[in-house]
Write an enzyme that holds these catalytic residues in place. Structure first.
Site, PDB file in Angstrom:
ATOM      1  N   ASP A  92       0.850  -1.190   0.000  1.00 17.95           N
ATOM      2  CA  ASP A  92       0.000   0.000   0.000  1.00 17.95           C
ATOM      3  C   ASP A  92       0.882   1.235   0.000  1.00 17.95           C
ATOM      4  O   ASP A  92       1.791   1.354   0.822  1.00 17.95           O
ATOM      5  CB  ASP A  92      -0.907  -0.012   1.235  1.00 17.95           C
ATOM      6  N   HIS A 124      -3.923  13.712   0.690  1.00 21.59           N
ATOM      7  CA  HIS A 124      -4.105  12.867   1.879  1.00 21.59           C
ATOM      8  C   HIS A 124      -2.917  13.032   2.831  1.00 21.59           C
ATOM      9  O   HIS A 124      -3.094  13.229   4.038  1.00 21.59           O
ATOM     10  CB  HIS A 124      -4.254  11.406   1.456  1.00 21.59           C
ATOM     11  N   GLU A 161     -10.547   3.723   3.895  1.00 23.15           N
ATOM     12  CA  GLU A 161      -9.697   4.527   3.021  1.00 23.15           C
ATOM     13  C   GLU A 161     -10.048   4.165   1.583  1.00 23.15           C
ATOM     14  O   GLU A 161      -9.949   3.000   1.181  1.00 23.15           O
ATOM     15  CB  GLU A 161      -8.208   4.253   3.285  1.00 23.15           C
ATOM     16  N   GLU A 172      -9.298   3.826  -2.073  1.00 21.23           N
ATOM     17  CA  GLU A 172      -8.050   3.680  -2.824  1.00 21.23           C
ATOM     18  C   GLU A 172      -8.304   2.994  -4.164  1.00 21.23           C
ATOM     19  O   GLU A 172      -9.344   2.367  -4.374  1.00 21.23           O
ATOM     20  CB  GLU A 172      -7.032   2.844  -2.027  1.00 21.23           C
ATOM     21  N   ASP A 190      -9.032   0.174   2.189  1.00 17.16           N
ATOM     22  CA  ASP A 190      -7.991  -0.157   3.175  1.00 17.16           C
ATOM     23  C   ASP A 190      -8.532   0.206   4.561  1.00 17.16           C
ATOM     24  O   ASP A 190      -8.204   1.238   5.125  1.00 17.16           O
ATOM     25  CB  ASP A 190      -6.709   0.629   2.840  1.00 17.16           C
ATOM     26  N   ARG A 206      -7.901   3.612  13.526  1.00 19.20           N
ATOM     27  CA  ARG A 206      -7.031   4.765  13.782  1.00 19.20           C
ATOM     28  C   ARG A 206      -6.443   4.756  15.180  1.00 19.20           C
ATOM     29  O   ARG A 206      -5.336   5.264  15.381  1.00 19.20           O
ATOM     30  CB  ARG A 206      -7.824   6.058  13.573  1.00 19.20           C
ATOM     31  N   GLN A 225      -3.694   2.309  15.183  1.00 19.65           N
ATOM     32  CA  GLN A 225      -2.632   2.854  14.328  1.00 19.65           C
ATOM     33  C   GLN A 225      -1.808   3.901  15.082  1.00 19.65           C
ATOM     34  O   GLN A 225      -0.572   3.896  15.026  1.00 19.65           O
ATOM     35  CB  GLN A 225      -3.267   3.461  13.072  1.00 19.65           C
ATOM     36  N   LYS A 255      -4.144  -2.193  10.157  1.00 23.47           N
ATOM     37  CA  LYS A 255      -4.524  -2.303   8.752  1.00 23.47           C
ATOM     38  C   LYS A 255      -4.745  -3.749   8.321  1.00 23.47           C
ATOM     39  O   LYS A 255      -5.472  -4.008   7.372  1.00 23.47           O
ATOM     40  CB  LYS A 255      -3.402  -1.731   7.866  1.00 23.47           C
ATOM     41  N   THR A 301      -8.805  -5.943   4.118  1.00 22.41           N
ATOM     42  CA  THR A 301      -8.736  -4.998   3.001  1.00 22.41           C
ATOM     43  C   THR A 301      -9.721  -5.521   1.961  1.00 22.41           C
ATOM     44  O   THR A 301      -9.659  -6.701   1.601  1.00 22.41           O
ATOM     45  CB  THR A 301      -7.316  -4.957   2.400  1.00 22.41           C
ATOM     46  N   GLU A 329     -10.102  12.273   7.756  1.00 21.95           N
ATOM     47  CA  GLU A 329      -9.978  13.593   7.141  1.00 21.95           C
ATOM     48  C   GLU A 329     -11.315  14.337   7.125  1.00 21.95           C
ATOM     49  O   GLU A 329     -11.379  15.531   7.404  1.00 21.95           O
ATOM     50  CB  GLU A 329      -9.444  13.448   5.711  1.00 21.95           C
TER      51      GLU A 329
HETATM   52 MN    MN Z   1      -4.065   2.942   2.897  1.00 22.49          MN
END
Ligand code: MN
Length: 437
Positions: free
Chosen positions: A136, A143, A208, A210, A242, A246, A249, A262, A266, A383
């Site tokens: 990834d 971002h 996420e 992607e 993804d 948080r 993370q 993560k 996925t 975000e």
């Molecule tokens: Mn990602």
């Protein structure tokens, strides 16, 4: 280079392919499907509301020459053998299938093909590729800047960003196909004000948005892929979620980057839109702002600058359990564009192999969260809600800082209409459920 298969005026003899659909005659994406649970998975091409069963089309003798070599690679239950072939064979297959489903098909061909079509509504889609390795990246500067502003308002972008494509090695075993339910992960997180971490369900589960790229061909160990050959190794694109915890993370990422935040899941979309189908939708990469360094020579090429990006509009839709119970439709929460990425997929391929690392057919490379500069183009809840500071209002009166159990997240991607033809990626869908007890 665009060819007859991209002609926007081409119409199929199959009516459903000519109505608004992600899968008109110009698209012809590959996927793997199963009609019954006890049946072996098969390779097919989506057309309108149907799937052409390639293995059975091969048995029916519909292919010859280079197209036959590619059809031979489609009799199994994954796309990996097809990904191992060189591009000309795959292009020959695309040309032949376009003719079989297109206006030039003879009456005999139409009758033969019609018998090999399976309604898409009747199938369960499977992972299209046995993914060997999953990497990834972090290719959206918007971002990276947004996340950096939350962590380091003074210096949002780290000094390496404009020089080196940032990425991490992901986990292939937990890549799942669209529709798979996602169990909320448990893990260590440091709750606000606490001095020590505790172990429990993530309270900050996020998506996420992607783009994923499947690698074809590959390179042998110690032999990097130069930038002007990298595009040959791009089989096609899909949508990727993804999923990210948080809170896990934030606690685990220093100093080696994401790990369990993560790797719990996925999601990929089931249909792979080929690089061949996307040829007409290549656009110039966004010009680098004045003062940004040009890519180092090994990552730079006129071809990438002029046509390295893809013009794909990407959407995130959200539907909570309460919205479903009240019969409310999903709401769109993000709209962003793949053309805004700072690095192209060929640049990512070249960079990945630049140290001699080998890529193999069936490897999956994801772009990283595809955010844009506009507020609605923020492609994660992190975000959109600015780490939860500005919750997202929903039609039920609910609000979201991060995902709750029962929330369903759907991604869509479409290329713009050219002369009437438009096409898309289908869906990348996942519903969050409580962790297993
Ligand atoms: Mn990602």
């Amino acid at each position: 280079v665009p060819d007859f298969t991209h002609d926007a005026a081409r119409r199929s003899w199959l009516d459903a392919a000519n109505r608004p659909t992600d899968f008109p005659l110009q698209n012809l994406p590959f996927g793997v499907f199963r009609v019954r649970d006890d049946e072996i998975a098969r390779v097919g091409i989506a057309i309108g509301d149907a799937i052409l069963d390639l293995g059975r089309a091969h048995e029916a003798g519909l292919f010859a020459g280079d197209a036959l070599a590619a059809a031979d690679a489609c009799v199994g239950h994954s796309l990996n053998p097809l990904l191992a072939l060189a591009r000309p064979a795959r292009q020959a297959l695309r040309h032949r299938v376009s003719r079989l489903l297109g206006p030039e098909a003879t009456g005999v061909e139409r009758e033969a093909v019609a018998a090999l079509l399976v309604p898409r509504a009747d199938v369960r889609m499977e992972l299209p590729v046995a993914i060997g390795d999953y990497t990834d990246f972090y290719a959206s500067i918007h971002h990276a800047t947004n996340v950096g502003r939350m962590l380091r308002p003074e210096h949002p972008l780290l000094p390496n960003y404009k020089w080196v494509p940032i990425g991490y090695h992901g986990r292939a075993s937990s890549v799942v196909v669209s529709g798979t339910e996602i169990a909320r992960p448990r893990g260590q997180r440091l709750l606000p004000g606490a001095e020590a971490p505790t172990f429990g369900p993530s309270g900050r589960l996020d998506y996420e948005l992607e783009i994923g790229a499947y690698v074809s061909g590959g390179n042998s160990l110690g032999h990097p892929i130069p930038i002007d050959r990298a595009r040959e190794h791009l089989f096609g694109l899909c949508l990727v979620n993804d999923w990210s915890a948080r809170d896990l993370q934030a606690w685990e990422y220093q100093p080696l980057g994401p790990f369990l935040s993560k790797s719990f899941a996925t999601t990929v979309s089931p249909w792979v839109v080929t690089a061949d189908a996307l040829e007409p939708y290549r656009v110039a990469m966004p010009p680098r702002p004045a003062g940004d360094p040009p890519p180092l020579p090994y990552l730079d090429s006129a071809q990438e600058r002029e046509a390295g990006a893809y013009d794909i509009a990407l959407e995130v839709w959200l539907r909570t359990a309460a919205m479903r119970a009240q019969g409310l439709p999903p709401v769109r929460v993000s709209l962003s564009h793949a053309r805004d990425l700072y690095w192209s997929f060929p640049q990512l391929i070249t960079h990945h192999t630049s140290n001699g690392c080998n890529l193999r057919p069936g490897d999956l490379l994801a772009s990283g969260t595809v955010s844009g500069s506009a507020p609605e183009a923020r492609a994660s809840l992190l975000e959109l809600t600015w780490q939860g500071a500005h919750p997202l209002p929903l039609p039920t009166g609910e609000q979201r800082r991060f995902l709750e159990d029962g929330d369903e997240v759907v991604f869509r991607g479409r290329v713009p209409a050219t002369g009437g033809a438009t096409m898309g990626f289908g869906e990348c869908r996942g519903l969050v459920r409580a962790p297993a007890s």
